[in-house]
Scaffold this motif. Sequence first.
Motif, PDB file in Angstrom:
ATOM      1  N   LYS A  29      -9.590 -11.590  -3.444  1.00 10.04           N
ATOM      2  CA  LYS A  29     -10.282 -10.580  -2.628  1.00 10.04           C
ATOM      3  C   LYS A  29     -11.557 -11.197  -2.076  1.00 10.04           C
ATOM      4  O   LYS A  29     -11.808 -12.385  -2.207  1.00 10.04           O
ATOM      5  CB  LYS A  29     -10.610  -9.356  -3.499  1.00 10.04           C
ATOM      6  CG  LYS A  29      -9.400  -8.708  -4.134  1.00 10.04           C
ATOM      7  CD  LYS A  29      -8.521  -8.012  -3.117  1.00 10.04           C
ATOM      8  CE  LYS A  29      -7.249  -7.476  -3.762  1.00 10.04           C
ATOM      9  NZ  LYS A  29      -6.200  -7.275  -2.775  1.00 10.04           N
ATOM     10  N   CYS A  77      -2.218 -10.314  -6.709  1.00  8.99           N
ATOM     11  CA  CYS A  77      -3.392 -10.339  -5.839  1.00  8.99           C
ATOM     12  C   CYS A  77      -3.630 -11.764  -5.369  1.00  8.99           C
ATOM     13  O   CYS A  77      -3.631 -12.690  -6.172  1.00  8.99           O
ATOM     14  CB  CYS A  77      -4.575  -9.816  -6.647  1.00  8.99           C
ATOM     15  SG  CYS A  77      -6.178 -10.219  -6.011  1.00  8.99           S
ATOM     16  N   CYS A  94      -4.408   1.035 -11.375  1.00  8.50           N
ATOM     17  CA  CYS A  94      -3.940  -0.092 -10.578  1.00  8.50           C
ATOM     18  C   CYS A  94      -4.544  -1.354 -11.168  1.00  8.50           C
ATOM     19  O   CYS A  94      -5.761  -1.424 -11.359  1.00  8.50           O
ATOM     20  CB  CYS A  94      -4.405   0.061  -9.132  1.00  8.50           C
ATOM     21  SG  CYS A  94      -3.759   1.569  -8.380  1.00  8.50           S
ATOM     22  N   THR A 142     -14.472  -0.771  -0.361  1.00  9.33           N
ATOM     23  CA  THR A 142     -13.654   0.292  -0.962  1.00  9.33           C
ATOM     24  C   THR A 142     -14.391   0.794  -2.184  1.00  9.33           C
ATOM     25  O   THR A 142     -15.345   0.155  -2.650  1.00  9.33           O
ATOM     26  CB  THR A 142     -12.278  -0.220  -1.403  1.00  9.33           C
ATOM     27  OG1 THR A 142     -12.482  -1.189  -2.425  1.00  9.33           O
ATOM     28  CG2 THR A 142     -11.497  -0.812  -0.257  1.00  9.33           C
ATOM     29  N   TRP A 185      -4.878  -0.465  -0.397  1.00  9.84           N
ATOM     30  CA  TRP A 185      -4.704  -1.801  -0.999  1.00  9.84           C
ATOM     31  C   TRP A 185      -4.948  -2.825   0.103  1.00  9.84           C
ATOM     32  O   TRP A 185      -4.146  -2.950   1.027  1.00  9.84           O
ATOM     33  CB  TRP A 185      -3.293  -1.952  -1.574  1.00  9.84           C
ATOM     34  CG  TRP A 185      -2.982  -3.347  -2.082  1.00  9.84           C
ATOM     35  CD1 TRP A 185      -2.078  -4.220  -1.567  1.00  9.84           C
ATOM     36  CD2 TRP A 185      -3.595  -4.021  -3.185  1.00  9.84           C
ATOM     37  NE1 TRP A 185      -2.072  -5.403  -2.268  1.00  9.84           N
ATOM     38  CE2 TRP A 185      -3.005  -5.301  -3.270  1.00  9.84           C
ATOM     39  CE3 TRP A 185      -4.599  -3.664  -4.102  1.00  9.84           C
ATOM     40  CZ2 TRP A 185      -3.369  -6.241  -4.241  1.00  9.84           C
ATOM     41  CZ3 TRP A 185      -4.953  -4.601  -5.060  1.00  9.84           C
ATOM     42  CH2 TRP A 185      -4.341  -5.867  -5.131  1.00  9.84           C
ATOM     43  N   TRP A 216      -8.133   2.320  -5.607  1.00 13.67           N
ATOM     44  CA  TRP A 216      -9.219   2.118  -4.646  1.00 13.67           C
ATOM     45  C   TRP A 216      -9.030   3.064  -3.471  1.00 13.67           C
ATOM     46  O   TRP A 216      -7.903   3.349  -3.044  1.00 13.67           O
ATOM     47  CB  TRP A 216      -9.214   0.679  -4.120  1.00 13.67           C
ATOM     48  CG  TRP A 216      -9.448  -0.344  -5.179  1.00 13.67           C
ATOM     49  CD1 TRP A 216     -10.656  -0.808  -5.588  1.00 13.67           C
ATOM     50  CD2 TRP A 216      -8.467  -1.030  -5.937  1.00 13.67           C
ATOM     51  NE1 TRP A 216     -10.493  -1.744  -6.577  1.00 13.67           N
ATOM     52  CE2 TRP A 216      -9.146  -1.897  -6.824  1.00 13.67           C
ATOM     53  CE3 TRP A 216      -7.068  -0.979  -5.994  1.00 13.67           C
ATOM     54  CZ2 TRP A 216      -8.491  -2.720  -7.720  1.00 13.67           C
ATOM     55  CZ3 TRP A 216      -6.407  -1.797  -6.898  1.00 13.67           C
ATOM     56  CH2 TRP A 216      -7.122  -2.658  -7.741  1.00 13.67           C
ATOM     57  N   HIS A 252     -10.417  -5.749   0.518  1.00 11.53           N
ATOM     58  CA  HIS A 252     -11.725  -5.280   0.053  1.00 11.53           C
ATOM     59  C   HIS A 252     -11.649  -4.537  -1.273  1.00 11.53           C
ATOM     60  O   HIS A 252     -12.634  -3.966  -1.722  1.00 11.53           O
ATOM     61  CB  HIS A 252     -12.352  -4.391   1.127  1.00 11.53           C
ATOM     62  CG  HIS A 252     -12.291  -5.005   2.489  1.00 11.53           C
ATOM     63  ND1 HIS A 252     -12.851  -6.240   2.756  1.00 11.53           N
ATOM     64  CD2 HIS A 252     -11.717  -4.596   3.639  1.00 11.53           C
ATOM     65  CE1 HIS A 252     -12.618  -6.552   4.024  1.00 11.53           C
ATOM     66  NE2 HIS A 252     -11.915  -5.580   4.577  1.00 11.53           N
ATOM     67  N   CYS A 253     -10.465  -4.539  -1.893  1.00 16.20           N
ATOM     68  CA  CYS A 253     -10.323  -3.881  -3.201  1.00 16.20           C
ATOM     69  C   CYS A 253     -10.911  -4.804  -4.271  1.00 16.20           C
ATOM     70  O   CYS A 253     -10.193  -5.519  -4.962  1.00 16.20           O
ATOM     71  CB  CYS A 253      -8.865  -3.575  -3.519  1.00 16.20           C
ATOM     72  SG  CYS A 253      -8.141  -2.427  -2.367  1.00 16.20           S
ATOM     73  N   PRO A 299     -13.743   2.886  -6.131  1.00 13.29           N
ATOM     74  CA  PRO A 299     -12.746   3.400  -7.073  1.00 13.29           C
ATOM     75  C   PRO A 299     -12.566   4.891  -6.861  1.00 13.29           C
ATOM     76  O   PRO A 299     -13.548   5.613  -6.663  1.00 13.29           O
ATOM     77  CB  PRO A 299     -13.372   3.148  -8.445  1.00 13.29           C
ATOM     78  CG  PRO A 299     -14.427   2.126  -8.208  1.00 13.29           C
ATOM     79  CD  PRO A 299     -14.920   2.333  -6.815  1.00 13.29           C
ATOM     80  N   GLN A 354       0.836  -1.208   0.000  1.00 13.82           N
ATOM     81  CA  GLN A 354       0.000   0.000   0.000  1.00 13.82           C
ATOM     82  C   GLN A 354       0.866   1.252   0.000  1.00 13.82           C
ATOM     83  O   GLN A 354       0.626   2.185  -0.770  1.00 13.82           O
ATOM     84  CB  GLN A 354      -0.929  -0.003   1.206  1.00 13.82           C
ATOM     85  CG  GLN A 354      -1.821   1.226   1.256  1.00 13.82           C
ATOM     86  CD  GLN A 354      -2.884   1.070   2.307  1.00 13.82           C
ATOM     87  OE1 GLN A 354      -3.707   0.164   2.235  1.00 13.82           O
ATOM     88  NE2 GLN A 354      -2.850   1.940   3.292  1.00 13.82           N
ATOM     89  N   GLU A 389     -10.914   4.478   0.530  1.00 15.32           N
ATOM     90  CA  GLU A 389     -11.771   4.050   1.637  1.00 15.32           C
ATOM     91  C   GLU A 389     -13.196   4.563   1.473  1.00 15.32           C
ATOM     92  O   GLU A 389     -13.433   5.553   0.795  1.00 15.32           O
ATOM     93  CB  GLU A 389     -11.208   4.582   2.955  1.00 15.32           C
ATOM     94  CG  GLU A 389     -10.159   3.678   3.530  1.00 15.32           C
ATOM     95  CD  GLU A 389      -9.539   4.267   4.779  1.00 15.32           C
ATOM     96  OE1 GLU A 389     -10.002   5.336   5.223  1.00 15.32           O
ATOM     97  OE2 GLU A 389      -8.594   3.663   5.287  1.00 15.32           O
TER      98      GLU A 389
END
Lengths: 280, 659
Positions: free
Chosen positions: A110, A107, A77, A36, A52, A27, A55-56, A38, A5, A29
């Motif tokens: 998620k 990743c 991203c 999250t 990051w 992403w 929850h992204c 965009p 992050q 908060e």
Amino acid sequence: MSDIQSALRETAKKLLTEGTVTCVIGWGETRFPDKTTPIFVKTPEDAEKLVWNAHCVCGLAKYMLDNRCPEGKLAICVRGCDSRAVNRIVEDKQYKREDLYLIGLPCEGKDAPICATCTHRNPVVYDVLLGGPVPEIEVSQEDRFQAVTALEGLTPAEQYDYWQKQFSKCIHCYACRNACPACNCTECYADQYRVGWQGKQIDKAENQVYGLTRAFHVGDRCIECGECERVCPMGLPIMSQTRKILKDINDLWGNYECGLTDSRPHILGEFDLSDRDDFM
Amino acid sequence: MSRIGVVVCHCGTNIAGVVDVERVAAEAAKLPNVVFAVTNKYTCSEPGQATMKAAIEEHQLDRLVICSCSPRMHEATFRRMLKDTRINPYMLEIANLREQCAWVHTDKEKATEKAIDLMRMAVAKVEQNKPLFTSTIPIHKKCLIIGGGIAGIQAALDVADAGYQVTIVEREPSIGGHMVMLDKTFPTLDCSACISTPKMVDVGQHPNITLMTSSEVVNVGGYVGSFEVTIKQKARYVDHTKCTGCGLCETKCPTKVPSEFNQGYNKRTAIYKPFAQAVPAKPVIDPDSCKMLKEGKCGVCAKVCPLGCIDFKDTAKEYTETYGAIIVATGYDLIPWQDLYGEYGGGRYADVITGLQFERLVNASGPTEGHILRPSDGTEPKDVVIIKCVGSRDPHKGKSYCSRACCMYSAKHAHQILEKLPGANVYIFYMDVRTPGKGYEEFYDRTRADGAVYIRGRVSKIYKENGKLVCKGEDTLLGKPVSVQADMVVLATAMVPAVGVEKLTTMLGIATDPDKWVQEAHPKLRPVETQTGGIFLAGTCQGPKDIPDTVAQASAAAVKVCGLFSKDEMETSPMISGVDQQKCCGCGFCVNCCPYKAISLVEIDAREGARRVKKTVASVNSGLCQGCGCCTAACRTGAIDLSGYTNAQILKEVDALCL
């Protein structure tokens, strides 16, 4: 996670300060700790808003077409699915690759069910990769097409009933279309007013026409990000339609996945004299 | 409000015998906007057309539906008729009540119901028709011929003699093709080279013909009347403008490689003319075997050449030119039998040869100077077996088609063996003997009278025993296995399309059949045309055939080209695709699926919100578009539409049928 992050925030800040890009899509908060949203970061200070975490979930690639960013190069991203979505949009000639700067984020999955059948957890295309690559998981074709196989087991009458029930829920909100990176036409056929065309009213016939036409429009170009199903407020099993088409393509031409490069021809949209014609 | 006329044709009893035409007309009269509905005995006849013309005036019709035969049959006839009336020729729809209804049904009641449906669909569609207008395109009176075999040569001479410019593209260093390799031609036994080389010389000297050897077509754009063709001439390393063809270089070249022309039975040099009568009669250097080009040492040819023609730095050159028409004459190759017929030795036995190899062995200018000698030891064979249909008529291993020329050349081979080797025995294994041609059956009879033994059956295996090639097979007429001890075996191998023809057909946008022979537009009525306007066919690229048929077809193709060139402009069909640039999102899906390469992406100025942007959209080339409609099916936004078959028209038809 937090290392990545901070690396992400650093990268975004650098890109914006140096003027490499005019906007970073990432992403941010929300009021909810487990959600999250965009965000469009346009100043170096705002880079701190990027997050990051697990929850992204939202796919970001489609937002490049939204005209929300100032003119100039755009940074996005990208996870594995986003990178394939970028390839999809570049291949469909809706954005030029050279106008994009891709921040690759490996990743590990998620908060979304689709991540269980993800075959590309590492971005397939990026300009910078933050953090090392993560190991890919083995996903068998059975797992990939499990929902489709289950439906194929039903009789045609049962299948019809099933889809009738599902389509009757549709409210024509077009969220599935808006979230889909393969649905990137400037003006969607469903938005056009023409006599005898897609009806706007919510009824059995028009819902079916919309659902089936949507599936065929994206069928051979679907990158299996699962956004359509995730955003559907009525819980329609939309991926089962596109994956049915992908499964048929797989059965006919062997393993087929889209969006791995930005130049592969569409399997159902190309005239080639050597095309199979044993079905004729 | 439109005023539609409906005419239901009896077509004698063709339609009326199965369909109740009166009822179809009565139903038509009930439809909205139909102001005139009748039946007619023969609508296409002179009186039939006169009735329609009169009705158009009397009832002030503005559109017409004719329920008759296939539009492929008479649509053009009826459009011509409408040219003299107040109606635009494209305000016409044809419901096919003959091929698609009467001819395929027997139940009168149901056929009539279907006919009514077809009629209603046509009426619904014609309501949406808009007047369309033809445009014209100019014709560049220059013809490109791809392939310099006998087909290409004949077509070139015919077109050039008519006064038009011709370019022949041949990938080998000389024109002549397969015919010039052959020894004698059936059934008259005239020398193949003697009758084809004068034509080659004519081509070389004709003021209207440009010869491009060692060349290949690398790109084709444009459309009938103006094809933009890029031709790549490979590096020849010899300046043909200076070279006189003295041949000194060939005598001094130290590198020897198997001669392609002589089927590898003797050697040629690295700087070479493929054969003595080659046109152009000037050598080229084969870069794969030349020592100077491969290793950088030698250069003998350059030293001995009195005119300094040798240029080792020569490179391939590309030429782009505009042609009004193209004749495809790419010819054939022989099936690679070695890969398919392991039971015949798969190429392990030197004395199992193909018919084409035999032609070189028996040819006076060939490696053995016309003596029939076994390739293995150079002795005269006594017992020769000829096996027909190797690869032909064999769907399991080879091709299902008949290669047409083999029965006759095998008879000719038998005749030549019996003539040149007194006391020799010739056994011909055959499935059927097919001799359809002038003087062919007589020639076959003569060969049998010469003493050739015809055995009806296939050879299942060839193996070596005591220096002999044992051919085991079956005589199906006796119902007994036979075994023949042979000194040499000649295989009549199947013809297959020339190597690389697929690349060319894709470039030209023309279709091939499953065996990759180029597809003619109609097997009977348009045998030398392709579906793409301005591209014609000659010779074996279309299918196996013998020399007389090839030459006839070449002349036919030449006439088609001359016919095209006799006009300065030609009309184009207005039933082509058009793009709504507003809706087009520039995805290019239509570009990939267009079989005629008629669609390209172009950049236009557009507005997006407040921004002025460059937008990429599809654009249809009206000369190339054939109106097939693939693009309209592929377009997701419905931006591309086909005039005369618009989405709106088709939806109306569907509504008429289903609602």
